[in-house]
Design an enzyme around this catalytic site. Structure first.
Site, PDB file in Angstrom:
ATOM      1  CG  HIS A 189       0.332   6.235  -0.526  1.00  0.00           C
ATOM      2  ND1 HIS A 189      -0.699   6.904  -1.360  1.00  0.00           N
ATOM      3  CD2 HIS A 189       0.009   5.474   0.277  1.00  0.00           C
ATOM      4  CE1 HIS A 189      -1.783   6.612  -0.415  1.00  0.00           C
ATOM      5  NE2 HIS A 189      -1.383   5.530   0.449  1.00  0.00           N
ATOM      6  CG  HIS A 216      -1.715   1.134   1.470  1.00  0.00           C
ATOM      7  ND1 HIS A 216      -3.125   1.261   1.038  1.00  0.00           N
ATOM      8  CD2 HIS A 216      -1.486   2.310   1.971  1.00  0.00           C
ATOM      9  CE1 HIS A 216      -3.813   2.281   1.300  1.00  0.00           C
ATOM     10  NE2 HIS A 216      -2.671   3.037   1.838  1.00  0.00           N
ATOM     11  CD  GLU A 217       1.636   3.697   3.667  1.00  0.00           C
ATOM     12  OE1 GLU A 217       2.029   4.742   2.939  1.00  0.00           O
ATOM     13  OE2 GLU A 217       0.499   3.579   4.101  1.00  0.00           O
TER      14      GLU A 217
END
Length: 145
Positions: free
Chosen positions: A68, A64-65
């Site tokens: 980004h 998820h990170e």
């Protein structure tokens, strides 16, 4: 576990792109699994997520990170609501939301000796000073919930 090396490994294996910054554990994170900092490119991760849910869930949070991270440096939409972000997250099987950690704050339960009412408080109550709001009876500490 060397966190930065692990994040680099996940980045290459799952995205095919290199992670060029640092990853850190941040014990102050409470409700989130991780954070991406566009200003300097580093990632913070919540160690409680790793300890509680294990490596499989933690890897999904790393994805998820990294979604980004990679979208930001490609000049695409890197925020949660952006289509690019949602599509990339679906491709790499990342978590959309971090699993909730149990609320560690407990309550004190006081019982009225007259009417039996149960009163929950987070802070201790001075039993010499305060009484039941319903019947003005004396209170006693019943249990911690």
């Amino acid at each position: 576990m060397n966190l930065t090396n692990y994040v680099k490994q996940v980045s290459v294996e799952d995205f095919g792109w290199e992670f060029r910054h640092q990853a850190y554990w941040n014990k102050r994170l409470r409700t989130t699994g991780g954070r991406f900092f566009p200003k300097d490119g580093h990632l913070d991760f919540n160690p409680k997520i790793y300890e509680t849910f294990g490596l499989e869930i933690f890897r999904k949070i790393v994805r998820h990170e990294l979604a980004h991270y990679h979208l930001y440096y490609q000049g695409k939409g890197y925020r949660h609501g952006d289509r690019d972000f949602k599509e990339l997250l679906k491709q790499v099987d990342g978590l959309r939301y971090a699993p909730s950690l149990s609320n560690s704050q407990s309550f004190l339960v006081y019982e009225c000796l007259s009417c039996g009412a149960l009163i929950r408080r987070r802070r201790r109550v001075n039993l010499q000073k305060y009484r039941c709001g319903r019947c003005m009876g004396k209170l006693r500490l019943s249990e911690k919930a």
